[in-house]
Enzyme design. Structure first.
Site, PDB file in Angstrom:
ATOM      1  N   ASN A   7      50.803  54.910  84.655  1.00  0.00           N
ATOM      2  CA  ASN A   7      52.263  54.886  84.582  1.00  0.00           C
ATOM      3  C   ASN A   7      52.672  53.498  84.104  1.00  0.00           C
ATOM      4  O   ASN A   7      52.658  52.539  84.872  1.00  0.00           O
ATOM      5  CB  ASN A   7      52.815  55.177  85.990  1.00  0.00           C
ATOM      6  N   ARG A  91      52.020  59.170  82.455  1.00  0.00           N
ATOM      7  CA  ARG A  91      53.400  59.535  82.761  1.00  0.00           C
ATOM      8  C   ARG A  91      54.256  59.108  81.572  1.00  0.00           C
ATOM      9  O   ARG A  91      54.190  57.959  81.122  1.00  0.00           O
ATOM     10  CB  ARG A  91      53.876  58.793  83.999  1.00  0.00           C
ATOM     11  N   HIS A 180      62.673  62.581  86.874  1.00  0.00           N
ATOM     12  CA  HIS A 180      61.922  62.819  88.125  1.00  0.00           C
ATOM     13  C   HIS A 180      61.362  64.242  88.168  1.00  0.00           C
ATOM     14  O   HIS A 180      61.101  64.776  89.252  1.00  0.00           O
ATOM     15  CB  HIS A 180      62.792  62.640  89.390  1.00  0.00           C
ATOM     16  N   ARG A 241      72.462  51.686  90.181  1.00  0.00           N
ATOM     17  CA  ARG A 241      73.146  52.488  89.149  1.00  0.00           C
ATOM     18  C   ARG A 241      74.341  53.230  89.757  1.00  0.00           C
ATOM     19  O   ARG A 241      74.266  53.708  90.890  1.00  0.00           O
ATOM     20  CB  ARG A 241      72.187  53.528  88.559  1.00  0.00           C
ATOM     21  N   PHE A 284      67.766  49.887 100.455  1.00  0.00           N
ATOM     22  CA  PHE A 284      68.507  50.584 101.504  1.00  0.00           C
ATOM     23  C   PHE A 284      68.245  50.026 102.899  1.00  0.00           C
ATOM     24  O   PHE A 284      69.102  50.104 103.771  1.00  0.00           O
ATOM     25  CB  PHE A 284      68.211  52.083 101.463  1.00  0.00           C
ATOM     26  N   GLU A 384      53.642  62.231  92.610  1.00  0.00           N
ATOM     27  CA  GLU A 384      53.706  62.468  91.162  1.00  0.00           C
ATOM     28  C   GLU A 384      52.329  62.284  90.513  1.00  0.00           C
ATOM     29  O   GLU A 384      51.984  62.982  89.575  1.00  0.00           O
ATOM     30  CB  GLU A 384      54.734  61.516  90.534  1.00  0.00           C
TER      31      GLU A 384
END
Ligand code: ADP
Length: 398
Positions: A7, A91, A180, A241, A284, A384
């Site tokens: 990735n 990816r 995603h 974002r 967060f 993933e």
């Protein structure tokens, strides 16, 4: 067969090697500061301590060269020679309308990906650099591209068309793509397995809540709608974002502040979201701590965040005429019981009820809804890399 999953970002790359006989993880690692002073490779053979290699790495080929050396290192490696690596899965962020599933990488595929660069100018170029580097360093090893957008290609026109002049879709492929996808597909499969049903028999809403965040409506195993659009800026509030805003804000602020489109792009992608509202952080954990200490803007940021996720859940229940399960995944979805509780609060009338004791959990595949909740709420850690490795293995052994 051992499969290497890569990735590539602009200055970093993540990798894993999986043994496809039992789908076990053999090693994983990260190269940071590619092309910048202080390049470092952190490699971890599963069961051993992390190993760091600090050497200059001027480009992606250099970086991948060091990764390949680490894979066959006598002390830290997972293979005796590169011949044991049977395939590489890459990816790729944007596959445009051309790729609705993973594909073996050929010169034609590379050309098609180059055509998609305009749609993902930040993401596709490093993905292509990774593909090119592997091609040069391991020319006989087959490679597969797994696209973030592919899973969403089943969306009907009513979900993907913007109400703009149709010519922009025809001329520039301006439409909603979604991202995603590999994660949404993985958790959909796991959710069906947990419920003992086939994905074809289920309506699922998958909430991938990480630094970037998106929701998908998965109807009968296929994506019906998703919150991200032409780019990963649309939809949910994210770390930095803004997600959905009135598009008229763009010229309004640009004029007031004398900003260019490029400036506004930066504001919306890097200075907005939870960071923008709270002024505290894009992480967060920091924002939750600040909110707990009474910071009103941090609290507002989390409230706006949860409200937007709830908004999409409601919309997708309407679009699918019901829902059987809601899945939470990625950094925040897997780890924050307070955010899951906040999102699900007040949805009892829609048959969604969390069990506070079951919800008091992190990073584990489990049911967090109450016994009498009509809709099952599931926590599923995403993977993933496993999905990329499985696609790669399937395509090269077919
Ligand atoms: P990325 O999109 O970079 O892959 P991740 O899926 O790793 O992101 O998610 C990163 C986000 O998850 C960060 O904003 C982080 O604050 C959040 N997160 C991770 N652990 C926790 C936690 N224990 N509580 C709240 N948020 C968390």
């Amino acid at each position: 067969m051992k499969v290497l999953v890569i990735n590539c970002g602009s200055s970093s790359l993540k990798y894993q090697v999986l043994n496809m006989e039992d789908e076990s993880l053999l090693c994983k690692g990260l190269v940071e500061r590619i092309g910048i002073e202080g390049s470092v490779l952190t490699h971890e053979k599963i069961g051993q301590d992390k190993w760091k290699l600090e050497v200059p790495m001027k480009d992606h080929k250099d970086a991948i060269g060091h990764v390949l050396k680490a894979l066959v290192d006598p002390d830290h490696g997972i293979a005796k020679s590169m011949d044991e690596i049977g395939a590489v899965g890459h990816r790729v962020v944007h596959g445009g309308e051309k790729f609705a599933c993973s594909v073996k990488i050929t010169d034609e595929v590379v050309k098609a990906l180059e055509d998609c660069v305009a749609l993902a100018p930040l993401h596709n170029p490093p993905n292509l650099l990774g593909i090119q580097a592997c091609k040069e360093l391991m020319p006989t090893t087959p490679m597969v591209g797994v696209f973030d957008t592919a899973f969403h290609q089943t969306m009907p026109a009513e979900s993907y068309l913007y109400a703009l002049p149709y010519e922009y879709y025809e001329k520039y492929a301006v439409r909603r793509y979604g991202f995603h996808g590999t994660s949404h597909r993985y958790v959909t499969e796991r959710a069906a397995a947990m419920l003992g049903k086939k994905p074809e028999d289920l309506k699922i809403i998958t909430c991938h809540l990480g630094n970037g965040a998106s929701v998908a409506a998965v109807k009968n195993g296929k994506c019906f709608d998703t919150s991200m659009g032409l780019t990963p800026l649309e939809g949910l509030v994210m770390g930095t974002r803004c997600g959905d805003i009135d598009p008229a804000i763009l010229p309004f602020i640009a004029e007031k502040e004398g900003k260019s489109f490029a400036d506004m792009d930066k504001v919306m992608n890097k200075q907005s979201g939870v960071l923008g509202i709270s002024g505290v952080s894009s992480d967060f954990r920091d924002v939750e701590n600040a909110a707990n200490e009474g910071n009103e803007r941090a609290k507002a940021a989390l409230d706006v965040y949860a409200h937007r996720v709830k908004h999409y859940i409601g919309a997708y229940i309407a679009e699918m005429n019901g829902v059987d399960a809601i899945v939470f995944t990625a950094g925040l979805g897997e780890n924050s019981k307070t955010m899951r509780a906040s999102i699900c609060s007040g949805l009892e009338n829609l048959g969604i009820k969390l069990d506070p004791a079951r919800n008091d959990v992190r990073g584990k595949e489990t049911v967090v809804s109450a016994e009498d909740s009509k809709v099952k709420v599931l926590l599923i850690p995403t993977n993933e890399e496993l999905m990329i490795a499985k696609d790669t293995y399937e395509i090269v052994t077919k």
